[in-house]
Design a protein around this motif. Structure first.
Motif, PDB file in Angstrom:
ATOM      1  N   ALA A  87     -12.440  -6.001 -33.601  1.00 57.95           N
ATOM      2  CA  ALA A  87     -11.311  -5.757 -34.518  1.00 57.95           C
ATOM      3  C   ALA A  87     -11.786  -5.708 -35.962  1.00 57.95           C
ATOM      4  CB  ALA A  87     -10.223  -6.821 -34.344  1.00 57.95           C
ATOM      5  N   GLY A  88     -12.966  -5.109 -36.194  1.00 56.60           N
ATOM      6  CA  GLY A  88     -13.486  -5.060 -37.554  1.00 56.60           C
ATOM      7  C   GLY A  88     -13.762  -6.440 -38.107  1.00 56.60           C
ATOM      8  N   VAL A  89     -14.264  -7.344 -37.248  1.00 58.24           N
ATOM      9  CA  VAL A  89     -14.461  -8.768 -37.555  1.00 58.24           C
ATOM     10  C   VAL A  89     -13.119  -9.411 -37.939  1.00 58.24           C
ATOM     11  CG1 VAL A  89     -15.914 -10.490 -38.688  1.00 58.24           C
ATOM     12  CG2 VAL A  89     -16.778  -8.186 -38.368  1.00 58.24           C
ATOM     13  N   GLY A  90     -12.182  -9.298 -37.022  1.00 58.73           N
ATOM     14  CA  GLY A  90     -10.900  -9.972 -37.173  1.00 58.73           C
ATOM     15  C   GLY A  90      -9.924  -9.310 -38.116  1.00 58.73           C
ATOM     16  N   VAL A  91     -10.190  -8.070 -38.510  1.00 59.05           N
ATOM     17  CA  VAL A  91      -9.353  -7.405 -39.511  1.00 59.05           C
ATOM     18  C   VAL A  91      -8.158  -6.690 -38.883  1.00 59.05           C
ATOM     19  CG1 VAL A  91      -9.314  -5.511 -41.179  1.00 59.05           C
ATOM     20  CG2 VAL A  91     -11.188  -7.170 -41.221  1.00 59.05           C
ATOM     21  N   SER A  92      -8.397  -5.930 -37.841  1.00 62.64           N
ATOM     22  CA  SER A  92      -7.373  -5.014 -37.314  1.00 62.64           C
ATOM     23  C   SER A  92      -6.444  -5.724 -36.335  1.00 62.64           C
ATOM     24  CB  SER A  92      -8.051  -3.814 -36.634  1.00 62.64           C
ATOM     25  OG  SER A  92      -8.907  -3.159 -37.530  1.00 62.64           O
ATOM     26  N   ALA A 291      -3.084 -14.648 -39.434  1.00 63.44           N
ATOM     27  CA  ALA A 291      -2.410 -13.386 -39.094  1.00 63.44           C
ATOM     28  C   ALA A 291      -2.257 -13.201 -37.591  1.00 63.44           C
ATOM     29  CB  ALA A 291      -3.141 -12.193 -39.714  1.00 63.44           C
ATOM     30  N   GLY A 292      -1.900 -14.280 -36.899  1.00 61.90           N
ATOM     31  CA  GLY A 292      -1.538 -14.196 -35.484  1.00 61.90           C
ATOM     32  C   GLY A 292      -2.655 -14.294 -34.486  1.00 61.90           C
ATOM     33  N   ARG A 293      -3.900 -14.328 -34.940  1.00 62.36           N
ATOM     34  CA  ARG A 293      -5.032 -14.231 -34.010  1.00 62.36           C
ATOM     35  C   ARG A 293      -5.051 -15.344 -32.970  1.00 62.36           C
ATOM     36  NH1 ARG A 293      -8.631 -11.389 -32.555  1.00 62.36           N
ATOM     37  NH2 ARG A 293      -7.946  -9.849 -34.079  1.00 62.36           N
ATOM     38  N   THR A 294      -4.642 -16.558 -33.326  1.00 57.56           N
ATOM     39  CA  THR A 294      -4.733 -17.683 -32.395  1.00 57.56           C
ATOM     40  C   THR A 294      -3.463 -17.889 -31.578  1.00 57.56           C
ATOM     41  OG1 THR A 294      -3.938 -19.312 -34.004  1.00 57.56           O
ATOM     42  CG2 THR A 294      -6.321 -18.859 -33.965  1.00 57.56           C
ATOM     43  N   LEU A 368       3.702 -10.077 -30.224  1.00 57.76           N
ATOM     44  CA  LEU A 368       2.243 -10.048 -30.276  1.00 57.76           C
ATOM     45  C   LEU A 368       1.610 -11.432 -30.306  1.00 57.76           C
ATOM     46  CD1 LEU A 368       1.534  -7.053 -32.697  1.00 57.76           C
ATOM     47  CD2 LEU A 368       1.291  -7.130 -30.209  1.00 57.76           C
ATOM     48  N   LEU A 369       2.267 -12.403 -30.945  1.00 56.81           N
ATOM     49  CA  LEU A 369       1.661 -13.722 -31.035  1.00 56.81           C
ATOM     50  C   LEU A 369       1.629 -14.417 -29.670  1.00 56.81           C
ATOM     51  CD1 LEU A 369       1.984 -13.027 -34.015  1.00 56.81           C
ATOM     52  CD2 LEU A 369       2.666 -15.396 -34.435  1.00 56.81           C
ATOM     53  N   ASN A 370       2.759 -14.394 -28.973  1.00 56.06           N
ATOM     54  CA  ASN A 370       2.768 -14.983 -27.630  1.00 56.06           C
ATOM     55  C   ASN A 370       1.849 -14.217 -26.691  1.00 56.06           C
ATOM     56  OD1 ASN A 370       4.571 -17.101 -28.118  1.00 56.06           O
ATOM     57  ND2 ASN A 370       6.348 -15.770 -27.824  1.00 56.06           N
ATOM     58  N   ARG A 371       1.778 -12.915 -26.888  1.00 57.84           N
ATOM     59  CA  ARG A 371       0.889 -12.096 -26.065  1.00 57.84           C
ATOM     60  C   ARG A 371      -0.571 -12.491 -26.305  1.00 57.84           C
ATOM     61  NH1 ARG A 371      -1.918  -7.102 -26.171  1.00 57.84           N
ATOM     62  NH2 ARG A 371      -1.717  -5.947 -24.208  1.00 57.84           N
ATOM     63  N   ALA A 372      -0.929 -12.730 -27.574  1.00 60.09           N
ATOM     64  CA  ALA A 372      -2.293 -13.149 -27.894  1.00 60.09           C
ATOM     65  C   ALA A 372      -2.626 -14.474 -27.217  1.00 60.09           C
ATOM     66  CB  ALA A 372      -2.465 -13.272 -29.402  1.00 60.09           C
ATOM     67  N   VAL A 446     -15.017 -12.486 -28.581  1.00 59.91           N
ATOM     68  CA  VAL A 446     -13.966 -11.620 -28.044  1.00 59.91           C
ATOM     69  C   VAL A 446     -12.781 -11.797 -28.988  1.00 59.91           C
ATOM     70  CG1 VAL A 446     -12.453 -11.105 -26.099  1.00 59.91           C
ATOM     71  CG2 VAL A 446     -14.811 -11.874 -25.693  1.00 59.91           C
ATOM     72  N   MET A 447     -12.621 -10.824 -29.879  1.00 59.89           N
ATOM     73  CA  MET A 447     -11.627 -10.938 -30.950  1.00 59.89           C
ATOM     74  C   MET A 447     -10.970  -9.590 -31.198  1.00 59.89           C
ATOM     75  SD  MET A 447     -14.523 -11.312 -33.936  1.00 59.89           S
ATOM     76  CE  MET A 447     -13.430 -11.024 -35.285  1.00 59.89           C
ATOM     77  N   PRO A 448     -10.418  -8.966 -30.162  1.00 58.60           N
ATOM     78  CA  PRO A 448      -9.857  -7.623 -30.323  1.00 58.60           C
ATOM     79  C   PRO A 448      -8.539  -7.647 -31.087  1.00 58.60           C
ATOM     80  CG  PRO A 448      -9.306  -8.458 -28.172  1.00 58.60           C
ATOM     81  CD  PRO A 448     -10.197  -9.492 -28.803  1.00 58.60           C
ATOM     82  N   SER A 449      -8.072  -6.476 -31.412  1.00 57.10           N
ATOM     83  CA  SER A 449      -6.729  -6.357 -31.979  1.00 57.10           C
ATOM     84  C   SER A 449      -5.717  -6.952 -31.004  1.00 57.10           C
ATOM     85  CB  SER A 449      -6.393  -4.888 -32.234  1.00 57.10           C
ATOM     86  OG  SER A 449      -7.339  -4.298 -33.100  1.00 57.10           O
ATOM     87  N   LEU A 450      -4.649  -7.497 -31.561  1.00 58.60           N
ATOM     88  CA  LEU A 450      -3.617  -8.119 -30.724  1.00 58.60           C
ATOM     89  C   LEU A 450      -2.880  -7.093 -29.882  1.00 58.60           C
ATOM     90  CD1 LEU A 450      -4.383 -10.360 -32.709  1.00 58.60           C
ATOM     91  CD2 LEU A 450      -1.959 -10.912 -32.937  1.00 58.60           C
ATOM     92  N   THR A 451      -3.048  -5.830 -30.197  1.00 58.10           N
ATOM     93  CA  THR A 451      -2.408  -4.746 -29.450  1.00 58.10           C
ATOM     94  C   THR A 451      -3.307  -4.186 -28.350  1.00 58.10           C
ATOM     95  OG1 THR A 451      -3.221  -3.201 -31.134  1.00 58.10           O
ATOM     96  CG2 THR A 451      -0.960  -4.034 -31.393  1.00 58.10           C
ATOM     97  N   ILE A 452      -4.419  -4.825 -28.054  1.00 56.98           N
ATOM     98  CA  ILE A 452      -5.332  -4.265 -27.065  1.00 56.98           C
ATOM     99  C   ILE A 452      -4.638  -4.166 -25.708  1.00 56.98           C
ATOM    100  CG2 ILE A 452      -6.359  -6.525 -26.452  1.00 56.98           C
ATOM    101  CD1 ILE A 452      -9.033  -4.972 -26.077  1.00 56.98           C
TER     102      ILE A 452
END
Length: 471
Positions: A87-92, A291-294, A368-372, A446-452
């Motif tokens: 995700a662009g090192v956690g960006v996208s 920004a929702g990653r966790t 997206l947050l619950n999905r992550a 493993v840090m993909p976009s939350l929309t993967i």
């Protein structure tokens, strides 16, 4: 590849949202079409870059050239298509070139982009929205100082903490990454970022982070979190520790470059108590974990702790630069007007994109947050199911997962550079982009976009698993 019977059962049914997420990435990923990797066009671009660009940047020598991107997929100039687990090192957070983000850029670019450091409608709208989404303790009663990068935000945090407390020392942690300028680099402990660049800002005290897998102290009777938290309390609140003028404790609620280490809530709770006793501020660095990653908007929310300041970046801006420092309103009132100018901060285009990203992260239909959170649990279980002798530990929170690779599970000897290079070569040449981290550069992220899309996530993990088996 991994046998079909090992595929998670949830892949057999595809929800409406999964179809949406699949439509937001290139459908043919991963797909390698060039006879060699890197292909001829990529090799030409890499050679030109080596002659004309500084390789001081993080991924300077990585043999990947990005030409186009969509969602969680990228194409190089030879037409090879990759699944991006970085995700662009956690960006996208919402994926690259999301249609709503692109539309926001189109609309705002025709109205106002650079606004100087005066008031502008999008900048003010974003500041108000940030106040709404902050964790408890800041929410509704905070002020945002905008910046352009995480390093900028941390520089501001240190400067402001000194100003409002009248103190000069800062406590940070082993394994921490907070930036690469002066104050921020003094807080950061990675050898590659420090060696040969000193001296840095004085007054920094580093303490152990509760990295349980490699914690240097006996944890028979107390957890790593207890020991690390109590040590900071000792530093702050005991005479003769030389920590006698501490302005702030700066901590990553989930450590990033140090190895994707998620401590239990107790650690941050102990830090909060220690800071309250001493009068030091507690600053959480959410540049990579936020920004929702966790699985929550901010990683500190997993602990229930109220920070005094919070830095953000990366996923808040996504495709465009956006970062900042959020502080309690009473602290901000002590900062003199006009004392820290920043010409391009909160550019109106960046502000419009950040507002769009936040809207997507908060969209109840996308969830997206619950999905992550759920997808992260499934991915961790799947990786553990490889039962590979080189996988020492799988850990993480949400879609912020670290896979620590070792030569031997008993000794925990880090995977050799030679084997890591072979593994990286395999996954890249099979269309998957991953970025390592960790104190020994042996932790794969493993840090993909939350929309993967689930389908692409597990395709990419299969490639990684097969790469492990080739070692």
């Amino acid at each position: 590849m991994v046998a079909e019977h090992r595929r998670p059962q949830f892949l057999q049914g595809v929800s409406v949202n999964e179809l949406l997420f699949e439509s937001l990435s290139f459908a043919d990923a991963p797909k390698m079409v060039s006879a060699t990797f890197p292909g001829p066009k990529a090799q030409e671009a890499l050679a030109l870059s080596a002659r004309t660009e500084s390789m001081a940047r993080g991924g300077g020598r990585m043999p990947v050239v990005m030409d186009r991107a969509f969602g969680v997929t990228i194409k190089d100039p030879d037409g090879n298509t990759f699944i991006d687990l970085s995700a662009g090192v956690g960006v996208s957070s919402v994926g690259r070139c999301h249609p709503k983000v692109v539309e926001a850029i189109h609309q705002q670019s025709g109205v106002l982009m650079h606004a100087m450091e005066v008031n502008s409608t999008k900048r003010t709208e974003l500041a108000a929205k940030i106040s709404e989404i902050m964790p408890e303790g800041l929410r509704g009663d905070c002020i945002t100082f905008f910046a352009q990068s995480g390093s900028d935000a941390l520089e501001a945090a240190v400067k402001f903490a000194k100003r409002v407390t009248g103190r000069h020392q800062i406590i940070a942690f082993h394994g921490g990454y907070h930036g690469v300028w002066n104050a921020s680099n003094a807080l950061t402990t990675g050898t590659a970022y420090r060696k040969g660049y000193g001296p840095f800002m004085g007054g920094v005290i580093h303490a152990p982070y509760p990295y349980a897998y490699r914690f240097p102290f006996d944890t028979t009777h107390k957890s790593a979190e207890q020991i690390a938290g109590e040590y900071v309390d000792y530093l702050l609140n005991t005479p003769y520790t030389a920590a006698d003028d501490v302005a702030a404790v700066i901590v990553e609620p989930v450590q990033g470059e140090g190895g994707y280490v998620p401590p239990s809530p107790e650690f941050l709770q102990l830090l909060r108590k220690a800071c309250d006793k001493s009068g030091a501020l507690l600053i959480v660095d959410e540049v990579q974990a936020g920004a929702g990653r966790t699985g929550k908007m901010w990683a500190v929310e997993h602990s229930g702790v109220k920070p005094d300041m919070l830095t953000f970046g990366k996923g808040m801006g996504g495709d465009v630069p956006m970062a900042g420092l959020v502080m309690r309103s009473d602290l901000a009132a002590k900062i003199p007007d006009g004392s820290v100018p920043n010409t391009f901060a909160a550019n109106s285009l960046s502000a419009a994109v950040a507002l769009t990203n936040i809207g997507l992260l908060q969209d109840p239909e996308l969830d997206l947050l619950n999905r992550a959170h759920q997808l992260g649990l499934e991915a961790q279980e799947y990786i553990r199911g490889f039962n590979n002798p080189y996988v020492g530990e799988v850990r993480g929170r949400g879609l912020m997962i670290g896979i620590e690779l070792v030569e031997d599970k008993a000794t925990k000897e880090p995977l050799s550079g030679e084997k890591l290079g072979k593994l990286m070569g395999y996954v890249l040449s099979h269309g998957v982009l991953m970025v390592p981290c960790g104190r020994y550069t042996n932790v794969m992220r493993v840090m993909p976009s939350l929309t993967i899309p689930r389908k692409l996530l597990f395709k990419a993990l299969d490639v990684f698993g097969e790469g492990l088996r080739t070692l």
